[in-house]
Design a protein around this motif. Structure first.
Motif, PDB file in Angstrom:
ATOM      1  N   HIS A 191       0.797  -1.354  -0.132  1.00  0.00           N
ATOM      2  CA  HIS A 191      -0.233  -0.159   0.096  1.00  0.00           C
ATOM      3  C   HIS A 191       0.830   1.329  -0.031  1.00  0.00           C
ATOM      4  CE1 HIS A 191      -3.872  -2.005   0.522  1.00  0.00           C
ATOM      5  NE2 HIS A 191      -3.319  -2.733   1.282  1.00  0.00           N
ATOM      6  N   THR A 192       2.116   1.231  -0.811  1.00  0.00           N
ATOM      7  CA  THR A 192       2.926   2.251  -0.752  1.00  0.00           C
ATOM      8  C   THR A 192       3.276   3.048  -1.993  1.00  0.00           C
ATOM      9  OG1 THR A 192       4.657   0.502  -0.992  1.00  0.00           O
ATOM     10  CG2 THR A 192       4.082   1.172   1.359  1.00  0.00           C
ATOM     11  N   ASN A 193       2.414   2.734  -2.807  1.00  0.00           N
ATOM     12  CA  ASN A 193       2.610   3.287  -4.187  1.00  0.00           C
ATOM     13  C   ASN A 193       2.844   4.729  -4.396  1.00  0.00           C
ATOM     14  OD1 ASN A 193       2.651   2.242  -7.400  1.00  0.00           O
ATOM     15  ND2 ASN A 193       1.380   4.078  -7.526  1.00  0.00           N
ATOM     16  N   ALA A 194       1.953   5.539  -3.405  1.00  0.00           N
ATOM     17  CA  ALA A 194       2.166   7.126  -3.568  1.00  0.00           C
ATOM     18  C   ALA A 194       3.454   7.373  -2.931  1.00  0.00           C
ATOM     19  CB  ALA A 194       0.871   7.638  -2.557  1.00  0.00           C
ATOM     20  N   ALA A 195       4.294   6.807  -2.217  1.00  0.00           N
ATOM     21  CA  ALA A 195       5.504   7.304  -1.632  1.00  0.00           C
ATOM     22  C   ALA A 195       6.300   6.724  -2.836  1.00  0.00           C
ATOM     23  CB  ALA A 195       6.007   6.262  -0.389  1.00  0.00           C
ATOM     24  N   GLN A 196       6.178   5.409  -3.254  1.00  0.00           N
ATOM     25  CA  GLN A 196       7.121   4.990  -4.310  1.00  0.00           C
ATOM     26  C   GLN A 196       6.889   5.734  -5.863  1.00  0.00           C
ATOM     27  OE1 GLN A 196       5.996   1.067  -3.477  1.00  0.00           O
ATOM     28  NE2 GLN A 196       8.051   0.650  -4.231  1.00  0.00           N
ATOM     29  N   SER A 197       5.915   6.314  -5.846  1.00  0.00           N
ATOM     30  CA  SER A 197       5.809   7.200  -7.094  1.00  0.00           C
ATOM     31  C   SER A 197       6.544   8.460  -7.043  1.00  0.00           C
ATOM     32  CB  SER A 197       4.444   7.244  -7.627  1.00  0.00           C
ATOM     33  OG  SER A 197       3.652   8.275  -6.797  1.00  0.00           O
ATOM     34  N   VAL A 226       7.551   4.549  -9.720  1.00  0.00           N
ATOM     35  CA  VAL A 226       6.672   3.861 -10.234  1.00  0.00           C
ATOM     36  C   VAL A 226       5.657   5.185 -10.763  1.00  0.00           C
ATOM     37  CG1 VAL A 226       6.932   1.829  -9.454  1.00  0.00           C
ATOM     38  CG2 VAL A 226       5.580   3.632  -8.246  1.00  0.00           C
ATOM     39  N   PRO A 227       4.867   4.960 -11.674  1.00  0.00           N
ATOM     40  CA  PRO A 227       3.622   5.940 -11.999  1.00  0.00           C
ATOM     41  C   PRO A 227       2.603   5.838 -10.834  1.00  0.00           C
ATOM     42  CG  PRO A 227       3.652   4.505 -13.681  1.00  0.00           C
ATOM     43  CD  PRO A 227       4.544   3.854 -12.565  1.00  0.00           C
ATOM     44  N   PRO A 228       2.101   7.302 -10.716  1.00  0.00           N
ATOM     45  CA  PRO A 228       0.995   7.256  -9.764  1.00  0.00           C
ATOM     46  C   PRO A 228      -0.246   6.625 -10.218  1.00  0.00           C
ATOM     47  CG  PRO A 228       1.873   9.605 -10.395  1.00  0.00           C
ATOM     48  CD  PRO A 228       2.291   8.327 -11.409  1.00  0.00           C
ATOM     49  N   ARG A 229      -1.132   6.172  -8.872  1.00  0.00           N
ATOM     50  CA  ARG A 229      -2.142   5.124  -9.394  1.00  0.00           C
ATOM     51  C   ARG A 229      -3.486   5.744  -8.506  1.00  0.00           C
ATOM     52  NH1 ARG A 229      -0.838  -0.855 -10.734  1.00  0.00           N
ATOM     53  NH2 ARG A 229      -3.020  -0.987 -10.108  1.00  0.00           N
ATOM     54  N   THR A 230      -4.603   5.799  -9.249  1.00  0.00           N
ATOM     55  CA  THR A 230      -5.842   6.411  -8.652  1.00  0.00           C
ATOM     56  C   THR A 230      -6.866   5.240  -8.683  1.00  0.00           C
ATOM     57  OG1 THR A 230      -6.406   7.454 -10.655  1.00  0.00           O
ATOM     58  CG2 THR A 230      -5.126   8.706  -8.930  1.00  0.00           C
ATOM     59  N   ASP A 231      -6.366   4.192  -9.131  1.00  0.00           N
ATOM     60  CA  ASP A 231      -7.353   2.932  -9.172  1.00  0.00           C
ATOM     61  C   ASP A 231      -7.645   2.412  -7.861  1.00  0.00           C
ATOM     62  OD1 ASP A 231      -4.709   1.918  -9.850  1.00  0.00           O
ATOM     63  OD2 ASP A 231      -5.596   0.025  -9.593  1.00  0.00           O
ATOM     64  N   LEU A 262      12.870   4.645  -3.212  1.00  0.00           N
ATOM     65  CA  LEU A 262      12.169   3.747  -2.485  1.00  0.00           C
ATOM     66  C   LEU A 262      11.929   2.352  -3.055  1.00  0.00           C
ATOM     67  CD1 LEU A 262       9.694   5.890  -0.440  1.00  0.00           C
ATOM     68  CD2 LEU A 262      11.681   4.997   0.062  1.00  0.00           C
ATOM     69  N   ASN A 263      12.384   2.370  -4.437  1.00  0.00           N
ATOM     70  CA  ASN A 263      12.114   1.302  -5.344  1.00  0.00           C
ATOM     71  C   ASN A 263      13.511   0.613  -5.630  1.00  0.00           C
ATOM     72  OD1 ASN A 263       9.217   1.726  -6.751  1.00  0.00           O
ATOM     73  ND2 ASN A 263      10.282   3.593  -6.661  1.00  0.00           N
ATOM     74  N   SER A 272       1.981  -3.152  -4.568  1.00  0.00           N
ATOM     75  CA  SER A 272       3.189  -2.331  -4.294  1.00  0.00           C
ATOM     76  C   SER A 272       3.893  -2.922  -3.075  1.00  0.00           C
ATOM     77  CB  SER A 272       2.630  -1.131  -3.910  1.00  0.00           C
ATOM     78  OG  SER A 272       1.604  -1.119  -2.897  1.00  0.00           O
ATOM     79  N   SER A 273       5.338  -2.707  -3.025  1.00  0.00           N
ATOM     80  CA  SER A 273       5.977  -3.088  -1.967  1.00  0.00           C
ATOM     81  C   SER A 273       7.002  -2.267  -1.829  1.00  0.00           C
ATOM     82  CB  SER A 273       6.391  -4.714  -2.110  1.00  0.00           C
ATOM     83  OG  SER A 273       7.278  -4.918  -1.127  1.00  0.00           O
ATOM     84  N   LEU A 274       7.619  -1.722  -0.821  1.00  0.00           N
ATOM     85  CA  LEU A 274       8.922  -1.152  -0.478  1.00  0.00           C
ATOM     86  C   LEU A 274       9.957  -2.054  -0.868  1.00  0.00           C
ATOM     87  CD1 LEU A 274       8.237   0.810   2.922  1.00  0.00           C
ATOM     88  CD2 LEU A 274       8.465   1.780   0.750  1.00  0.00           C
TER      89      LEU A 274
END
Length: 521
Positions: free
Chosen positions: A269-275, A287-292, A280-281, A298-300
């Protein structure tokens, strides 16, 4: 402040001249209320119809030392609808009074209270200000529903007579608000705090970060908020809380005797940080932002030292802003994190939380890591067997119960419900009420339950009206499960008491679901 009868009389004259109610004897009679109608159900309640107490312009509120904050809160509840002065004074001096008293009563613990309503006055006793606050929530239900109106109402104000002795079954009665999928402004969160406080909820779990958005300012990683906070589900507007705004929310909750538990969900649940931060990747590429609303992807980067610097910085700053004991570290649905990496991550991160003076809570998957006994796994499954949770309980961990098929407030009521989800099933009002935390998970009994929490995920929730429609009328029932003795748990009796809450919600402007299972007033 000490007011004489002469001063109060002058106040009454002024109120009358202004067209405000000095008396309302001609107002229509209110529906009958009783101390036995209170939600959550008290430990014991004995009605005394001859003991009704009437609020008048001469009524005062007296408060022992240490009870002033609750007295001011009570005054703030009662003044808008009555228009009465209701001054807070040290002694009643012969005037009719609501008296708040602090003392020692071994029967009621730290959150219990004793409330006595008689013709000559109301006395509320508790061992702590928390207990007094809980008692005030019962007292307000003994007044006509119009007491919740923000404007002066011309009527009599009668408190139903009788005695209540009350204390909670479980220490923690919580609500969770997901502000990551959709962002809610501070005033919206405060509105929800006021709504949940009236049912003796004492914790607010804020889900502050997820794949779709990061909602708390972290000064050492500033783009988390300014960039990662700009997205939300479906491309809706994002947002974030500055540290000053978050501290203000924590203080506001504390004024309602609610402790805030902040959550940063990880390692998934970390895509906002990784984008937002490429480092952090594992491959160093953002990674691209996601809004779905997909989950589990996702994973750190578990092997990277930068990951743990990031975690420590976030924990350090959040711990400094949060006076409560617990930080929530998520841990659910980490499907893209191999099991060995998940355990390695948990065993590195949990000591970081302890380093900054906090205890760990997280979703029940953290039980796999054999966390310290002070940690509280939050169970969100459907009940039955869960060997890891049972083992944690056997080892001394308390378990917080949030079964998705009963307590998740984002589940649809019926197939026609316009909001919400149904992956955990349809959850009508009776479904949300008919379960017992002490028998939900095999191997987790009464003494091993920390309490209950009602999460509200916001994939489909965009407004305060949406929050209210999904939370009410289910949240009061889950609060009752956490507060009231098991012996009081009876759907047929509860639905009658719940029905009497409807006029209060109308007066408060709460947009609730009128379930056909309840004969609403």
């Amino acid at each position: 402040m000490r007011l004489s009868r002469a001063v109060l009389t002058a106040a009454v004259v002024s109120l009358t001249a202004a067209g405000l109610p000095a008396s309302a004897a001609a107002a229509p009679a209110a529906p009958e209320r009783s101390v036995t109608d209170v939600v959550p159900a008290p430990v014991s309640a004995q009605a005394d119809p001859r003991g009704d107490f009437r609020l008048t312009p001469f009524t005062v509120i007296t408060a022992d030392r240490g009870a002033g904050q609750v007295a001011d809160y009570l005054r703030g509840l009662l003044r808008p609808a009555t228009g009465y002065p209701l001054p807070v004074v040290p002694r009643a001096a012969g005037l009719p009074a609501i008296s708040l008293k602090l003392g020692h009563d071994a029967r009621i613990g730290t959150e219990g209270y004793e409330l006595k309503v008689a013709r000559d006055g109301v006395t509320l006793k508790a061992n702590t200000s928390d207990g007094l606050f809980d008692g005030v929530q019962s007292l307000r239900q003994l007044l006509p529903a119009a007491i919740e109106s923000p404007r002066v109402q011309h009527r009599t104000w009668t408190v139903a007579g009788g005695t209540i002795l009350d204390y909670p079954r479980f220490a923690q009665r919580g609500a969770m608000l997901d502000v990551a999928r959709h962002f809610f402004k501070p005033d919206q969160v405060k509105r929800y705090i006021d709504q949940i406080a009236q049912y003796k909820v004492n914790t607010l779990h804020l889900h502050l970060a997820d794949d779709q958005g990061w909602r708390i300012e972290i000064k050492s990683w500033p783009k988390l908020a300014t960039v990662g906070g700009q997205t939300a589900v479906g491309g809706d507007p994002g947002g974030y809380y500055t540290q000053a705004q978050y501290k203000d929310l924590v203080a506001y909750a504390a004024s309602r005797h609610i402790t805030v538990i902040p959550e940063i969900d990880m390692p998934g649940h970390t895509n906002a940080a990784q984008s937002t931060y490429a480092e952090l990747n594992c491959d160093g590429v953002a990674v691209p932002p996601r809004t779905d609303t997909e989950v589990g992807y996702s994973s750190l980067c578990i092997s990277s030292p930068i990951t743990y610097q990031f975690v420590e910085d976030v924990v350090r700053e959040l711990a400094a802003l949060t006076p409560g004991e617990y930080l929530h570290i998520g841990g659910d649905e980490a499907h893209s994190t191999p099991p060995a990496d998940y355990l390695a991550f948990e065993r590195k991160v949990q000591p970081i939380v302890a380093k900054y003076g906090k205890k760990v809570t997280g979703w029940h998957e953290i039980a796999k890591s054999v966390p310290p006994v002070s940690a509280v796994p939050q169970y969100w499954g459907f009940g039955g067997d869960d060997p890891d949770v049972a083992a944690a309980a056997a080892g001394g961990n308390k378990i917080l119960m949030s079964p998705a098929n009963h307590a998740y407030l984002d589940m649809k009521y019926t197939p026609r419900t316009p909001l919400g989800q149904d992956w955990a099933g349809l959850v009508e009002v009776r479904d949300s009420y008919d379960w017992d935390p002490a028998t939900l998970v095999n191997g987790v009994g009464e003494s091993q339950v920390a309490g209950v929490e009602a999460p509200l995920w916001t994939e489909t929730i965009r407004t305060s009206d949406d929050i209210e429609y999904m939370a009410f009328p289910r949240l009061p029932g889950i609060a009752e499960i956490g507060w009231s003795p098991r012996s009081t748990h009876d759907w047929d009796a509860y639905r009658l008491r719940l029905a009497k809450q409807a006029p209060r919600w109308v007066a408060q402007g709460i947009d609730f679901y009128r379930s056909p299972q309840v004969g609403w007033q």
